[in-house]
Design a protein around this motif. Sequence first.
Motif, PDB file in Angstrom:
ATOM      1  N   TRP A   5      82.403  23.703  67.905  1.00 17.19           N
ATOM      2  CA  TRP A   5      81.382  24.454  68.645  1.00 17.19           C
ATOM      3  C   TRP A   5      81.607  25.968  68.532  1.00 17.19           C
ATOM      4  CZ3 TRP A   5      77.055  22.397  69.098  1.00 17.19           C
ATOM      5  CH2 TRP A   5      76.908  21.045  69.376  1.00 17.19           C
ATOM      6  N   MET A   6      82.862  26.375  68.454  1.00 19.12           N
ATOM      7  CA  MET A   6      83.159  27.802  68.289  1.00 19.12           C
ATOM      8  C   MET A   6      82.710  28.293  66.913  1.00 19.12           C
ATOM      9  SD  MET A   6      84.429  29.245  71.018  1.00 19.12           S
ATOM     10  CE  MET A   6      83.007  28.409  71.705  1.00 19.12           C
ATOM     11  N   PHE A   7      82.916  27.467  65.882  1.00 20.07           N
ATOM     12  CA  PHE A   7      82.435  27.844  64.551  1.00 20.07           C
ATOM     13  C   PHE A   7      80.915  27.982  64.549  1.00 20.07           C
ATOM     14  CE2 PHE A   7      86.372  25.549  62.827  1.00 20.07           C
ATOM     15  CZ  PHE A   7      87.090  26.733  62.725  1.00 20.07           C
ATOM     16  N   PHE A   8      80.242  27.038  65.172  1.00 18.72           N
ATOM     17  CA  PHE A   8      78.777  27.094  65.218  1.00 18.72           C
ATOM     18  C   PHE A   8      78.299  28.301  66.021  1.00 18.72           C
ATOM     19  CE2 PHE A   8      74.633  25.600  66.995  1.00 18.72           C
ATOM     20  CZ  PHE A   8      73.930  25.647  65.811  1.00 18.72           C
ATOM     21  N   ALA A   9      78.916  28.539  67.174  1.00 19.76           N
ATOM     22  CA  ALA A   9      78.550  29.711  67.983  1.00 19.76           C
ATOM     23  C   ALA A   9      78.818  30.988  67.209  1.00 19.76           C
ATOM     24  CB  ALA A   9      79.334  29.715  69.295  1.00 19.76           C
ATOM     25  N   GLY A  10      79.926  31.023  66.474  1.00 20.07           N
ATOM     26  CA  GLY A  10      80.240  32.199  65.676  1.00 20.07           C
ATOM     27  C   GLY A  10      79.189  32.471  64.618  1.00 20.07           C
ATOM     28  N   ILE A  11      78.704  31.413  63.975  1.00 19.42           N
ATOM     29  CA  ILE A  11      77.641  31.583  62.967  1.00 19.42           C
ATOM     30  C   ILE A  11      76.411  32.199  63.619  1.00 19.42           C
ATOM     31  CG2 ILE A  11      75.987  30.362  61.493  1.00 19.42           C
ATOM     32  CD1 ILE A  11      78.302  28.366  60.850  1.00 19.42           C
ATOM     33  N   ILE A  12      76.019  31.659  64.760  1.00 14.85           N
ATOM     34  CA  ILE A  12      74.826  32.169  65.450  1.00 14.85           C
ATOM     35  C   ILE A  12      75.030  33.622  65.866  1.00 14.85           C
ATOM     36  CG2 ILE A  12      73.334  31.911  67.488  1.00 14.85           C
ATOM     37  CD1 ILE A  12      73.060  29.608  65.438  1.00 14.85           C
ATOM     38  N   LEU A  13      76.156  33.897  66.522  1.00 17.75           N
ATOM     39  CA  LEU A  13      76.377  35.231  67.081  1.00 17.75           C
ATOM     40  C   LEU A  13      76.762  36.255  66.026  1.00 17.75           C
ATOM     41  CD1 LEU A  13      78.308  34.157  70.291  1.00 17.75           C
ATOM     42  CD2 LEU A  13      75.935  34.969  70.156  1.00 17.75           C
ATOM     43  N   PHE A  14      77.674  35.916  65.132  1.00 17.72           N
ATOM     44  CA  PHE A  14      78.131  36.870  64.127  1.00 17.72           C
ATOM     45  C   PHE A  14      77.061  37.064  63.050  1.00 17.72           C
ATOM     46  CE2 PHE A  14      80.255  38.293  60.304  1.00 17.72           C
ATOM     47  CZ  PHE A  14      81.166  39.231  60.759  1.00 17.72           C
ATOM     48  N   SER A  15      76.778  35.992  62.321  1.00 16.76           N
ATOM     49  CA  SER A  15      75.823  36.111  61.219  1.00 16.76           C
ATOM     50  C   SER A  15      74.425  36.409  61.737  1.00 16.76           C
ATOM     51  CB  SER A  15      75.825  34.838  60.378  1.00 16.76           C
ATOM     52  OG  SER A  15      77.072  34.672  59.742  1.00 16.76           O
ATOM     53  N   GLY A  16      74.025  35.719  62.796  1.00 19.15           N
ATOM     54  CA  GLY A  16      72.678  35.946  63.341  1.00 19.15           C
ATOM     55  C   GLY A  16      72.456  37.388  63.756  1.00 19.15           C
ATOM     56  N   SER A  17      73.440  37.963  64.438  1.00 15.94           N
ATOM     57  CA  SER A  17      73.280  39.358  64.878  1.00 15.94           C
ATOM     58  C   SER A  17      73.240  40.306  63.685  1.00 15.94           C
ATOM     59  CB  SER A  17      74.398  39.754  65.850  1.00 15.94           C
ATOM     60  OG  SER A  17      75.657  39.759  65.216  1.00 15.94           O
ATOM     61  N   LEU A  18      74.027  40.014  62.644  1.00 16.06           N
ATOM     62  CA  LEU A  18      73.996  40.877  61.458  1.00 16.06           C
ATOM     63  C   LEU A  18      72.684  40.750  60.691  1.00 16.06           C
ATOM     64  CD1 LEU A  18      77.628  40.665  60.019  1.00 16.06           C
ATOM     65  CD2 LEU A  18      76.574  42.499  61.353  1.00 16.06           C
ATOM     66  N   TYR A  19      72.119  39.549  60.641  1.00 13.46           N
ATOM     67  CA  TYR A  19      70.814  39.393  59.992  1.00 13.46           C
ATOM     68  C   TYR A  19      69.763  40.254  60.702  1.00 13.46           C
ATOM     69  CZ  TYR A  19      72.585  35.254  57.484  1.00 13.46           C
ATOM     70  OH  TYR A  19      73.288  34.397  56.677  1.00 13.46           O
ATOM     71  N   ILE A  20      69.757  40.158  62.013  1.00 12.95           N
ATOM     72  CA  ILE A  20      68.762  40.918  62.785  1.00 12.95           C
ATOM     73  C   ILE A  20      69.028  42.411  62.685  1.00 12.95           C
ATOM     74  CG2 ILE A  20      67.813  41.338  65.090  1.00 12.95           C
ATOM     75  CD1 ILE A  20      68.445  38.335  65.685  1.00 12.95           C
ATOM     76  N   TYR A  21      70.287  42.805  62.838  1.00 13.63           N
ATOM     77  CA  TYR A  21      70.633  44.233  62.771  1.00 13.63           C
ATOM     78  C   TYR A  21      70.276  44.835  61.408  1.00 13.63           C
ATOM     79  CZ  TYR A  21      73.438  48.462  62.427  1.00 13.63           C
ATOM     80  OH  TYR A  21      73.845  49.759  62.215  1.00 13.63           O
ATOM     81  N   SER A  22      70.583  44.117  60.333  1.00 15.76           N
ATOM     82  CA  SER A  22      70.333  44.680  59.003  1.00 15.76           C
ATOM     83  C   SER A  22      68.846  44.857  58.721  1.00 15.76           C
ATOM     84  CB  SER A  22      70.982  43.826  57.916  1.00 15.76           C
ATOM     85  OG  SER A  22      70.421  42.543  57.863  1.00 15.76           O
ATOM     86  N   THR A  23      67.997  44.058  59.348  1.00 12.97           N
ATOM     87  CA  THR A  23      66.562  44.180  59.084  1.00 12.97           C
ATOM     88  C   THR A  23      65.830  45.048  60.102  1.00 12.97           C
ATOM     89  OG1 THR A  23      66.167  42.087  60.231  1.00 12.97           O
ATOM     90  CG2 THR A  23      66.384  42.002  57.823  1.00 12.97           C
ATOM     91  N   THR A  24      66.431  45.246  61.282  1.00 18.47           N
ATOM     92  CA  THR A  24      65.748  46.046  62.303  1.00 18.47           C
ATOM     93  C   THR A  24      66.430  47.380  62.578  1.00 18.47           C
ATOM     94  OG1 THR A  24      67.005  45.140  64.183  1.00 18.47           O
ATOM     95  CG2 THR A  24      64.985  43.950  63.502  1.00 18.47           C
ATOM     96  N   GLY A  25      67.736  47.449  62.343  1.00 21.26           N
ATOM     97  CA  GLY A  25      68.485  48.661  62.664  1.00 21.26           C
ATOM     98  C   GLY A  25      68.766  48.829  64.154  1.00 21.26           C
ATOM     99  N   ILE A  26      68.428  47.839  64.959  1.00 22.53           N
ATOM    100  CA  ILE A  26      68.657  47.922  66.404  1.00 22.53           C
ATOM    101  C   ILE A  26      70.142  47.686  66.675  1.00 22.53           C
ATOM    102  CG2 ILE A  26      68.111  46.941  68.663  1.00 22.53           C
ATOM    103  CD1 ILE A  26      65.369  46.117  67.448  1.00 22.53           C
TER     104      ILE A  26
END
Length: 122
Positions: free
Chosen positions: A72-93
Motif C-alpha cells: 500500500w505504501m508503494f501504491f500511495a507513493g506512486i499516486i503522491l510522488f509520480s502523480g504530483s510530478l505529472y501535475i506539477y510538470s504540466t501546470t507549474g503549480i
Amino acid sequence: MKLFLILGVINGFLAVALGAFGAHGLEGKISEKAIATWEKAVTYQMFHTMALFVTGLLLAKFQSGGMLFAGWMFFAGIILFSGSLYIYSTTGIKTFAMITPVGGVAFLVGWILLGYAISKYL
C-alpha cells in the motif's frame, strides 16, 4: 496478493503510456525542465510498479501484515510522488511539488517494510 499484481499491471501500462505521451505529446508544449520532471515521475512509477509485483508475488506465499502495508505504501507513493510530478510538470503549480516528498517518504516506508518482511520470512 492478486490486488497488487493487478495494480502492478495497471501502473506498468500507465507508466509506458505516460512515458510515450511525455516524449511525443508534450514535446515543445512544456519546458525541458518540465519534461525532465515528467520523466522522473515515469521512472519512479515504473520502478515501484516492479515493487508492487514483487510484493504481490511474495504475499501469495507469505501472509505478512508488514508486507501488505509495504504494498500500500508503494501504491500511495506512486499516486503522491509520480502523480504530483505529472501535475506539477504540466501546470507549474508549486503546491503539487510540495506533495512529492510525501510520496517519497511512502516509497521509503514501503522499502523498509518489505525489507523487514523479507528478512523475517525468507
